[in-house]
Every structure is written in C-alpha cells, then in structure tokens.
Design an enzyme around this catalytic site. Structure first.
Site, PDB file in Angstrom:
ATOM      1  CB  ALA A   1      -5.366 -10.322  -0.562  1.00 26.99           C
TER       2      ALA A   1
ATOM      3  CG  PHE B   1     -15.447 -10.236 -13.462  1.00 26.44           C
ATOM      4  CD1 PHE B   1     -16.289 -10.451 -12.372  1.00 26.44           C
ATOM      5  CD2 PHE B   1     -15.331 -11.251 -14.394  1.00 26.44           C
ATOM      6  CE1 PHE B   1     -17.004 -11.645 -12.217  1.00 26.44           C
ATOM      7  CE2 PHE B   1     -16.049 -12.442 -14.259  1.00 26.44           C
ATOM      8  CZ  PHE B   1     -16.874 -12.638 -13.173  1.00 26.44           C
ATOM      9  CG  ASN B   2      -9.690  -8.176 -15.527  1.00 28.55           C
ATOM     10  OD1 ASN B   2     -10.425  -9.167 -15.448  1.00 28.55           O
ATOM     11  ND2 ASN B   2      -8.428  -8.264 -15.887  1.00 28.55           N
TER      12      ASN B   2
ATOM     13  CG  PHE C   1       0.986 -12.285 -21.801  1.00 30.60           C
ATOM     14  CD1 PHE C   1       2.322 -12.234 -22.195  1.00 30.60           C
ATOM     15  CD2 PHE C   1       0.638 -11.666 -20.604  1.00 30.60           C
ATOM     16  CE1 PHE C   1       3.284 -11.586 -21.420  1.00 30.60           C
ATOM     17  CE2 PHE C   1       1.593 -11.020 -19.820  1.00 30.60           C
ATOM     18  CZ  PHE C   1       2.916 -10.975 -20.236  1.00 30.60           C
TER      19      PHE C   1
ATOM     20  N   GLY D   1       0.822  -1.211   0.000  1.00 29.59           N
ATOM     21  CA  GLY D   1       0.000   0.000   0.000  1.00 29.59           C
ATOM     22  C   GLY D   1       0.855   1.260   0.000  1.00 29.59           C
TER      23      GLY D   1
ATOM     24  CE1 TYR E   1      -5.595 -12.947  -5.080  1.00 30.39           C
ATOM     25  CE2 TYR E   1      -6.516 -13.514  -7.221  1.00 30.39           C
ATOM     26  CZ  TYR E   1      -6.473 -12.690  -6.113  1.00 30.39           C
ATOM     27  OH  TYR E   1      -7.316 -11.619  -6.034  1.00 30.39           O
TER      28      TYR E   1
ATOM     29  CG  PHE F   1     -10.165  -3.612   0.145  1.00 28.38           C
ATOM     30  CD1 PHE F   1     -10.865  -3.773  -1.045  1.00 28.38           C
ATOM     31  CD2 PHE F   1     -10.734  -2.831   1.140  1.00 28.38           C
ATOM     32  CE1 PHE F   1     -12.093  -3.167  -1.229  1.00 28.38           C
ATOM     33  CE2 PHE F   1     -11.963  -2.220   0.963  1.00 28.38           C
ATOM     34  CZ  PHE F   1     -12.644  -2.388  -0.224  1.00 28.38           C
TER      35      PHE F   1
END
Ligand code: UDP
Length: 329
Positions: free
Chosen positions: A75, A169-170, A208, A36, A141, A73
C-alpha cells in the site's frame, strides 16, 4: 503453510517473510518494487515483481505456488500525499486490492491477512483505543484502509473468506540480527529521521509541535517493534481455519511515548546528540494514539517482546550503522 506475501519487499512485509521462515512456513513474495527493495527478501524465496492489476499472472502464481493464505502489505502510506493525490491512493490501496481478492476467490484461496492501521480511527475521543471504537479516518490513506476492511467483511459474508485485519500503531525498529531494516524513500518517520539527524546524514530533526495537550507538549505514539507485528500475523493462522472469520486486532504495546522521549532514547542508544528544532504542528497529527491490544493478547496469545522505546531504537540503530544509506538495490 504456503503464504503469498504481497508487498513482501517492503518494511513490514520483509520482516514478516523472515518470521514466516523462522516459524517453518513457505513464503512467496509478490512486490512490484515501486517502494520495496529486492535486497530485503532472501535470495531463495520465490519472488514475483508483478502488479496486482495483472490478474492473469497473479492467478497463475496462486495456483503454481499452491498458495493457501495471502498476506497483503502492499500500500502507499504517505498521509500527506494521500490528501493531495487521493486517486493514487484509492487506485493503489483499494482498486489493486480488489484485483487481488478477485484472483484469490477465483483460485479458491480463502485466507487473508491485511495490514490496516490505527489511522482508521481518525481523532479518537478516548485512549487507549479498543477495536470497537468508532472509525472515522481524517485522511484518504486511513479511508482506503477502512474501505478495504469493509470490503473484506462483505466477502467473508458472501464468499466465506476468512480474514484478519491488523490495525498497526507505529511500526518501528529492525530485525534483531541486523539483516534488514527500515528504508523509505522519501523517509518521513520519526526514528530514522532522528537517527540520521544524530549522525549528521540529514538536517536537524523538526519536532512537529510542542503545544499539544500531552505531558511534554509533543505527540504521544505507540511504537511497536516490526518483528512483534510480524509474529501476530502468524499467530492468527489458527483462527482463520473457520470459513467466514472476520477478525480485527489492534497491534501496539500500549505504551505512549512522546516525540521528545524518542529523541532522548535515540541520544542514549547512539551516544550522540539529536539536533532538533521546534516546528509547527503537522496537519492531521492527533495528539495521542495508543493501543489497547488486549484482544490480540487474549485471542492470539500475542505478547510483544519489545515494550519500551530504547530496545526498539537499538535495533534500528544497529541496522542504520551497518547500512547508513539503507538498501543498495
Ligand atoms: N514527527 C516529528 N518530526 C518528524 C517526523 C515525525 O515531530 O520529522 C512526529 C509526528 O508528528 C508524530 C510522531 O513523530 O507525532 C510519529 O510520526 P511518524 O511520521 O513517525 O508516524 P505517524 O504517527 O505519523 O504514523
């Protein structure tokens, strides 16, 4: 409401702190600053640089600040690293969360909002994803997040904990006023890497894989603005009034966007070319992941303000232009 935001100096946590303030709540931040940034949290928000393992101290904070609800949050979230160093992930994402939950129950704090992930679904058979589809993570994860979801279910049953687990999601973009944004070190996410490739701050972007079974051969993802995510965390408060509430919500816009479409959006927004090369597929990337968020929309009256990629990228670009190196602290 007095809300402890654990991981409140991180990307999504810090945006949530600002949304809490905007909605008239009182956030208190706990963040050990491993990933952070102190500068991401307003100066006047109480800040504790504490580790969750320090239960005595965390319990004191809960009582002193009269905390009524905890948002979690904090993690580690690097999928590749979770494969090579799973213990790091199980200790930080699961064991540390157990310490936090034990403190909460000991102090009588019974409302919890948890950052989960679409990575708990693994490689889904069908798209879009609904909450009831099978969860079979393909990396540690995702497994750590599913483990915590299951722990929460047990505590809802046994201890009357009320919780909401949001499967993101993203997460993408930055605060609309440009005050804070995304700064990871190392950075692995597509949008900041594409912006940095465009400005020459980083080497050309590697795409990718372009041989996926998708319209342009690149992966489809569901990019959801970080402030939209944050607003859902607050919209769920009313639902947590019921003891033992166990709630799961997908948070995405439902719009699948390919890697090449993201590149085109970055080029349009920045007016610059994104130099890129086609690289091999990245291990563990499902071809497509996008959400059916009907449940969040219906039950929480949650409507994402940003539904397409360009305006999301525009907020990220605003932040990157003003802070090319990210946060200084
Ligand atoms: N991606 C890419 N090049 C990069 C970073 C990401 O092609 O340098 C792709 C990645 O394979 C995925 C999408 O961009 O299909 C989003 O990746 P990101 O790491 O941002 O988020 P994830 O979907 O892994 O949570």
């Amino acid at each position: 409401m007095n809300v402890l935001v654990v991981g409140g100096a991180g990307y999504i946590g810090s945006h949530c702190v600002r949304q809490l303030i905007a909605a008239g709540h009182n956030p208190v931040v706990l963040d050990n600053l491993v990933y952070g940034h102190r500068a991401a949290v307003p100066e006047d928000v109480p800040f504790y640089p504490t580790n969750l393992g320090n239960e005595k101290e965390v319990g004191k904070i809960l009582r002193k600040e009269k905390i009524e609800l905890v948002m979690h949050f904090a993690a580690y979230a690097y999928v590749g690293e979770s494969v090579t160093d799973p213990l790091k992930y199980y200790f930080n994402n699961v064991a540390a969360t157990l310490h936090l939950l034990r403190c909460m129950i000991g102090s009588g704090v019974k409302k919890f909002v948890f950052s989960s992930t679409c990575a708990t679904y693994g490689v889904p058979e069908k798209m879009p994803l609904v909450e009831t589809m099978p969860q079979a993570p393909i990396n540690p994860y995702g497994q750590t997040k599913l483990d915590v979801e299951n722990i929460l279910k047990s505590l809802a049953h046994a201890n009357g904990l009320s919780f909401a687990a949001f499967r993101y999601f993203n997460a993408a973009g930055a605060a609309e006023d440009g005050a804070i944004g995304e700064h990871h070190d190392p950075e692995t996410h597509l949008i900041p890497l594409a912006i940095d490739a465009a400005t020459g701050l980083r080497p050309p972007l590697q795409v990718f894989g372009n041989d996926y079974p998708t319209p342009d051969g690149t992966c489809l993802r569901d990019y959801v603005h970080v402030d939209d995510l944050s607003r859902a965390h607050i919209a769920v408060f009313d639902q947590l009034a019921k003891p033992g509430a166990a709630l799961f919500y997908n948070l995405g816009t439902g719009t699948p966007t390919s890697v090449l479409e993201v590149i085109r959006a970055v080029e349009k927004v920045t007016g610059k070319t994104v130099p890129h090369t086609i690289a091999p597929r990245r291990a563990g990337d499902p071809p497509a992941l996008y959400a059916d968020s009907t449940k969040a929309k219906t039950e929480l009256n949650w409507t994402p303000k940003f539904t397409t990629i360009e305006p999301i990228v525009a907020t990220a670009w605003q932040w990157h232009q003003a802070n090319p190196q990210g946060f200084r602290s």
